[in-house]
Each structure stands twice: as structure tokens, then as C-alpha cells.
Design a protein around this motif. Sequence first.
Motif, mmCIF file in Angstrom:
data_model
loop_
_atom_site.group_PDB
_atom_site.id
_atom_site.type_symbol
_atom_site.label_atom_id
_atom_site.label_comp_id
_atom_site.label_asym_id
_atom_site.label_seq_id
_atom_site.Cartn_x
_atom_site.Cartn_y
_atom_site.Cartn_z
ATOM 1 N N ALA A 574 0.829 -1.213 0.000
ATOM 2 C CA ALA A 574 0.000 0.000 0.000
ATOM 3 C C ALA A 574 0.859 1.257 0.000
ATOM 4 C CB ALA A 574 -0.931 -0.017 1.209
ATOM 5 N N LEU A 575 1.929 1.258 0.788
ATOM 6 C CA LEU A 575 2.772 2.448 0.858
ATOM 7 C C LEU A 575 3.543 2.669 -0.443
ATOM 8 C CD1 LEU A 575 4.136 2.134 4.510
ATOM 9 C CD2 LEU A 575 2.250 3.539 3.663
ATOM 10 N N ALA A 576 3.983 1.576 -1.059
ATOM 11 C CA ALA A 576 4.657 1.714 -2.359
ATOM 12 C C ALA A 576 3.689 2.252 -3.408
ATOM 13 C CB ALA A 576 5.227 0.370 -2.798
ATOM 14 N N LEU A 577 2.454 1.771 -3.374
ATOM 15 C CA LEU A 577 1.428 2.272 -4.307
ATOM 16 C C LEU A 577 1.142 3.745 -4.056
ATOM 17 C CD1 LEU A 577 -1.015 -0.768 -4.246
ATOM 18 C CD2 LEU A 577 0.234 0.069 -6.249
ATOM 19 N N LEU A 578 1.155 4.144 -2.789
ATOM 20 C CA LEU A 578 0.961 5.559 -2.464
ATOM 21 C C LEU A 578 2.072 6.402 -3.086
ATOM 22 C CD1 LEU A 578 -0.360 7.891 -0.902
ATOM 23 C CD2 LEU A 578 0.941 7.170 1.113
ATOM 24 N N GLY A 579 3.323 5.928 -2.996
ATOM 25 C CA GLY A 579 4.430 6.644 -3.623
ATOM 26 C C GLY A 579 4.274 6.730 -5.127
ATOM 27 N N LEU A 580 3.889 5.619 -5.751
ATOM 28 C CA LEU A 580 3.697 5.617 -7.211
ATOM 29 C C LEU A 580 2.542 6.527 -7.615
ATOM 30 C CD1 LEU A 580 4.256 1.819 -7.894
ATOM 31 C CD2 LEU A 580 5.664 3.709 -8.755
ATOM 32 N N ALA A 581 1.510 6.590 -6.780
ATOM 33 C CA ALA A 581 0.383 7.483 -7.082
ATOM 34 C C ALA A 581 0.835 8.940 -7.066
ATOM 35 C CB ALA A 581 -0.738 7.259 -6.072
ATOM 36 N N ARG A 582 1.711 9.277 -6.141
ATOM 37 C CA ARG A 582 2.220 10.651 -6.096
ATOM 38 C C ARG A 582 3.063 10.971 -7.338
ATOM 39 N NH1 ARG A 582 5.475 11.721 -0.976
ATOM 40 N NH2 ARG A 582 5.358 13.865 -1.758
ATOM 41 N N VAL A 583 3.820 9.974 -7.797
ATOM 42 C CA VAL A 583 4.577 10.186 -9.040
ATOM 43 C C VAL A 583 3.616 10.382 -10.206
ATOM 44 C CG1 VAL A 583 6.149 9.110 -10.689
ATOM 45 C CG2 VAL A 583 6.594 8.889 -8.237
ATOM 46 N N ALA A 584 2.600 9.533 -10.301
ATOM 47 C CA ALA A 584 1.623 9.634 -11.390
ATOM 48 C C ALA A 584 0.924 10.984 -11.362
ATOM 49 C CB ALA A 584 0.605 8.503 -11.283
ATOM 50 N N MET A 585 0.602 11.462 -10.177
ATOM 51 C CA MET A 585 -0.059 12.756 -10.061
ATOM 52 C C MET A 585 0.870 13.875 -10.519
ATOM 53 S SD MET A 585 -2.058 14.348 -6.772
ATOM 54 C CE MET A 585 -0.554 14.821 -5.930
ATOM 55 N N GLN A 592 -4.293 7.005 -13.375
ATOM 56 C CA GLN A 592 -3.373 6.020 -12.824
ATOM 57 C C GLN A 592 -3.191 6.245 -11.320
ATOM 58 O OE1 GLN A 592 -2.121 3.387 -14.017
ATOM 59 N NE2 GLN A 592 -0.449 2.846 -12.620
ATOM 60 N N ALA A 593 -3.054 7.497 -10.932
ATOM 61 C CA ALA A 593 -2.886 7.813 -9.510
ATOM 62 C C ALA A 593 -4.090 7.336 -8.712
ATOM 63 C CB ALA A 593 -2.690 9.319 -9.330
ATOM 64 N N ARG A 594 -5.271 7.581 -9.246
ATOM 65 C CA ARG A 594 -6.492 7.175 -8.545
ATOM 66 C C ARG A 594 -6.567 5.661 -8.403
ATOM 67 N NH1 ARG A 594 -11.345 8.899 -6.970
ATOM 68 N NH2 ARG A 594 -13.034 7.380 -7.049
ATOM 69 N N SER A 595 -6.227 4.938 -9.450
ATOM 70 C CA SER A 595 -6.264 3.475 -9.417
ATOM 71 C C SER A 595 -5.333 2.925 -8.326
ATOM 72 C CB SER A 595 -5.876 2.920 -10.782
ATOM 73 O OG SER A 595 -5.758 1.517 -10.730
ATOM 74 N N GLN A 596 -4.131 3.491 -8.259
ATOM 75 C CA GLN A 596 -3.164 3.034 -7.252
ATOM 76 C C GLN A 596 -3.620 3.400 -5.843
ATOM 77 O OE1 GLN A 596 -0.007 5.099 -9.196
ATOM 78 N NE2 GLN A 596 0.858 3.249 -10.133
ATOM 79 N N LEU A 597 -4.206 4.574 -5.708
ATOM 80 C CA LEU A 597 -4.691 4.994 -4.399
ATOM 81 C C LEU A 597 -5.831 4.112 -3.909
ATOM 82 C CD1 LEU A 597 -4.706 8.890 -4.713
ATOM 83 C CD2 LEU A 597 -3.209 7.511 -3.266
#
Length: 810
Positions: A574-585, A592-597
Motif C-alpha cells: 500500500a505504501l509503495a502504491l501511495l508513492g507511485l500514485a504521487r509520481v503519477a499525479m 493512474q494515480a487514482r487506481s493506485q490509491l
Amino acid sequence: MTMHAWRDGRLPAQPGPLIGRGWELDAIRQSLLQKDVRLLTLWGPAGIGKTRLALAVAADPQIRAAFKGDVVFVDLAPVREPTNALRAIAEAFGLSDAPHPLLLKQLESPLSDGQVLLVLDNLEQVIEFAPQLVPLLIGCPSLKILATSRTALRLRWEHAFPIAPLAVPHASLPTDAVTAAAYAGIALFVERARAARPDFQLTDANAATVAHLCARLDGLPLALELAAARTKGLTLLTLLKRLDDRLTLLESGAPDLPARQRTLRRALMWSYDLLEQDQQALFARFSVFDGGCSPEAGEAVCADSESDADVFEGLSGLVRHSLLRLHEAAGGLPRYTMLATIRDYALEHLAKSGVADEIRGRHAEYYVALAEDTASHLWGPRQLEALEQLEREHANLREALRWAIDSGQVELGLRLCAALRRFWSIRGYLAEGRTWLRQLLALPQAANADTARALALAAAGSFAEAQGDYQQAASLQGQSLELCRQIGDAQGIAMALHRLALLAKYADDVASARSQLEESLATFQSLGFTGSTPRVLQDLGNLCLDEGDLASARDCFDKSLAIRRRFGDTRGIALALLGLARVAMAQDDLAQARSQLEEALAILRKLGDHRSLASVLEVFAFIAARRGAAARALRLLGAAQSMRMAVGAHATPDWTSDLEAQRAATREELGEPASAAAHAVGRSLALDEAVQLCLEDDTLARSNSCPEKVFVNGVVEELTKREREIIELAVRGWSNRQIGNELAISERTSEGHIHNILTKLQLESRAQLVAWGARLGLLVSDTDPVVQRAMSRTSPEARGRRGRGYSDVA
């Protein structure tokens, strides 16, 4: 010996109505009216209300009609010898002069004349007599027996009906009188308090205090009645404060109560005296558990080295005597529990037993071993199971920590705190963890526990960091680093460097932060310690993200995610996905950010990690603001702030600056009053509501905005700005309530706007409005699920009748 027997119509009267036993009364009545039920036993602990319920059954109109008035109630409380129980029953039928050997035969005559319900109260003290009920049941086919006992009779004829405490709140306390009064235990307390003090009222002001009081008394009717009687001379708050000594407090029962029920201690003594010596010893030893235990824990801690008594059999016996309860915990796991009022009495016997220190020491060692073993599973696929196990045993873990401090077993306490660090961190017990560690580390014995002390210092530092006490965190992590270097603990060195790097980052010392993170990562990798490697990668990714190096940030998060998926570390995923969502944003890929979040949100919600959930909500808020939903963004920020405050956590300084910048931007867009209102609404949201607010933000890219003018049946209709806003939300399937929340208007006002819009556009339903919006190009395409659902609800005939309403832009 004085016998007491009553026939129907002369049953002993009760001082008030039966409260909170409606479903039990119905179930018992239905059972007794079934042909195959001949012996029904109401069993439960002292003071649970068995006699009261049996009398209510005996007086029930349907029961009286079914037995044609032949209901006989026999109180066996005065009977001391099992051989006298049959005589007591015979006396109820006028056979007191018959010789004892002939009583059974002579009883068959009056019991065979018609349907008879024989109510035998307080059978537990003459339990050896119970098998003699079988010949009565065999010889008298029309006889039925309703018995009350603190233990089930264990006869093949028996249908055992356990009586539970009255309902009281446990998870959360009600804050208003109406909600509180719905709990049967509170209703009984209030009814008996009014009898003691006519001016007593349950109000919104005292509802939480009354609820807390009743919960502390386990919903045990006798305890509630005794406590209610004390309201005549004590305030509610004084009563609540004095409940730590329940047995002494509740010693003022009414003199017209049976002697065994005039105090809580007497009621429990009545049950205790019925136990065999081995059972009495086990009863005392079991009191060391706070909140119950598993069968394995019970056996490990309570076994008597000087006796070959079987612990499992002994525990089963205590369950039969209603001094323990056996139920299924999460996942169907068996668990023994003891009501708090009963535990108080058992603790008195443990203190007198001479083995209290030995039992408490065994208890502490068992739970330290359990915590250390469970901690190893907090990184892998059994993470949720491990968290739930520690949550279930939290009261026992606290009990072990108290004993470690009181007895000077500091190293044991430090080990336990270190093992609980991640559990406390995930579940938000930050202040509690710091308190335990502060007490233990201050004791002189801590200086001699190098390895345990190093781990405890690191744990204390991480809690201080989470609560924004960075100076203290740096001091504690520095001490841990120094001690780890002294004892040559490479893993401890890497862990301390990791946390010190983050503290350097918060102090804007980016060079030191990067250097320490890289050193920490290299050490972990050299040790093959995969549990911490992805955590350091995660924080390297955050560092790169803050510096605007999106490619490096994504690479770090991807590597962290890959390791965590391989080892099943769900929280880490979950935390890695949160980081990737911030990159996508940052790259404007909001979908993509929403999907990961959303994936991260589901994981963290399941784990109960409110600190990390707050961060996810805040990134959802950034996305909402990016899409122009300023009010929604502020509500999410408010909800996240409330979530952090609830667990005593603080956002990191760099993240705090991002949050403040976002709030400033939305305030400028909405204005101060609307901004403050939206943020306040967010702070009041429950967790489920906050999560739903994230998931409702289902905004889709639109090819067009709603036009100001449309043709409807050849006539130009103008749409106001508010109407256009509402149409754009409604065509996405949002409810009136959701629209109201988004636009800071009431649900009723939203409903009124929808009604006017449908009238203006000559449409009949919201489904037609969605289809109309799709045709007008307000959504990406009519292949969108929202559109498909709307179109499927709108038949071709209906669309044809209103076809003129689907118009081109004027």
C-alpha cells in the motif's frame, strides 16, 4: 431447613418489570411448548438473572394456558444436602409425610394427572441430585422441568439455555440518552436508580458516563442493581472512579434480597464454594489473564506443577459452573473469557494463593514469546492475522508490561515493547508505546540490557518521530545507533541510520539524509534483510520525489513494490502504491494515480492503519483539487487531519507544507467561510464516510461542459451556473446527498434543483438525465458504465417519447 414452593397464581412477586430479556423469554417459551423438550436448564453465572427469568416464564400467559395453571415453583436455595432435594419437591405437592424411599413413586401420581411445569430454582448446590430427575421424567410423560443453575446438568434429557449478560456498549460509548437507553443493561440501571433516587434521569449530559459504568459492570444484572442503589449517596462520576474495587463498592444490597445476593462478593462466594479444590486453584490462576485467553495460553500459564489435574478439563469445568465463558473469537478460534466482576473475585484468591508471582511471571513470559513470534509475521502475508492476534491479546500484553515494571523484570519489558513496536505504530498506539518505553528505560536495570535496550530506544525514537517530537527522536535514535555499534549489531545500525536519515530530511539536510539512506540500504542488502530493504527504498523514492526526480522516484517505488509483493507485505504494498500514485499525479496521470490509491486505500483500511490512511486521503484531496472539486478536497483534508489527531500522529514537516499550500489554494478559490465549513465537515466524518468520499470522487474526463443554453422541443432553455454544476454531477450518477456535499448545499436544495432541471428539460427521471448528458457529450462516451446503467434503465420507447428533449447546443 425451610422449603419454599409456590403454585401458579402464588408465584413470588418481583420488585419491577423484567428488562431486556424479551428474546430469551420468547425462546424459552417456544422451547417449553415443543413436545420433545422435557428438561430445560437456564444456566449462567451468579447475578445474571436466572431466577427472575424463570419466574417470568412461569407467569407467562401462554405457559399458564399450556399447562392449565399447573405450574409449580420450588426454591432449592435453602437445601444443603442433595438427598433433601426430592423431599423439597414432594412437599410442593403435599407429600411431606411420605417415607423418603417412597417419595419418587408417590410423586408420579400428582405429576401424571395432567401437564405440569416444575420450576426448580438454584439447582447448582444440589447438582448431585440432578440424575434423580430422570426417573421422574420417565415415569411422568406429561411433566416438564424448567431448572436454573450456575452449571448445566449434563443429562441426556437436558436442553441447556445459557443466559448472557444484558447488552451494554463496548466498542464506543453513546453520547445521547436515546441511544444509551436502547441498551438493556443501561435501561435496567436507570430503572433501579430511579427506585433509589426518584429524581434520577438519563440525559445527553450523563449518557456516556452511565454507559461507561454499565460496561465496566459487564451488563451483569445483579451488579447493575447494586450499583444503581449506590446512586442514592454517590454521584455517577464517583461511582465510576470507585469501580476499580467493584466487590467492596457493591456491598449494599437491599435487605429483602436473598442473603447470597446482598453483595456481589457473597454471590460469587456461593459459586466458588461449589468448586472442587483443584477447580478453585485454577479459578484463581486464570484471573491473571486480562480479556481472556486461548486454550493454549490457559494450559501454559495455569498448569499446576504439583498436580496432574488436566487444565483443559478444569477450564471446561469452570465454564460449566458459569465462572468462565467459552466462545469463538475471530476466525473461529476458541477463547476463554471471565467477566470483569468475577475476575476481581478470582484475583483476591490469587493474591492469597502464594503463587501469584509465579503465575504472573509465567503469564509475562508466555506473552513476550507470543509477541516476538507474532512480530515476525507483521511483514508478510499473515500481516492482518498477526495484527488481529495482537489486538485480541492487547490487554494481556499490557498486563505483562505492568508486571515487568512492578517486578523489576526490565529486560523482559523492553523485549516486549520492541516486539510490539510495529503493531503499536500501525494501529495508532503511539502515545501508549512511548509511555511504556519511557517508564522502562528510566529504570536502572535497563542499563544492563544492551540488545533489548537498543531495540527499545529505536522504538521510542520512531514513536517520538511519528508524534512530531523530532529533537527527542534524534536523541533516542542516536543512542540506539551508538549502542548498536558498541555491541556490533549491524542490523540495528542500519535501522538507526534509516530513521536518522528521515530526521535529517525533515531538517532540510538532504545531503545527510541521502548519505544515511544509502548506507542503511547497503547494510540491509549485505545482510540479506529483505524486511527493511523495501522500506529504505520507499524513503529514497520519497526523497527523489521531493527533489523532482520523478524517474528515480518511480524506480525506487517500483523496486520496493516488487519486493513487497514477493513477500506478501500488504502494508508495504500500500505504501509503495501511495508513492507511485504521487509520481503519477506529478506527471498529470490522475487516472493512474487514482487506481493506485484505491488499491492502497482498501489494504490500509483492512489493516486498520489510520496514520497511513490519512496520507492516502490527502493525496485523494490533491486529485480532487486538481479536478476543480475544492470543497471535496477540503473535506478530505479535514478527515485526514481528524484521523491523525485520533492516534496522536503528526504529518512530517515537508508533507505539512504541501498540505498547507493546498488548503491555502482552496481557501482562495472557495472563500474563507465555505472553506472553513468544508474542512469542519471533513473533520466530523467517520472512517467509513471518509473512505466513501474518496471512492465517490468518480470524476470522468468530459469532452464538453454543460452548455448555458439548450433546445427543448424547439424552445431555447437557459441553464443557470448552479444548474449546470448539478447536471454535470448528476449525469455521473451522483446522489442528491453527494451533490449537496460537493456544492455545500443541503440535500433538499439539491433535490429541488434536480426537480426543476428535469421539468425544464422535459425529462421524467434521473436515468434519462444521465442518458441526455451522455448524448450531449458531458461524459467521455456512452460506453462508460454509468452511462450504460442509465441507458439500460431507459427503454427505447421512453427515449422515443422524450426524444425531443435530447437537443443540440443552441
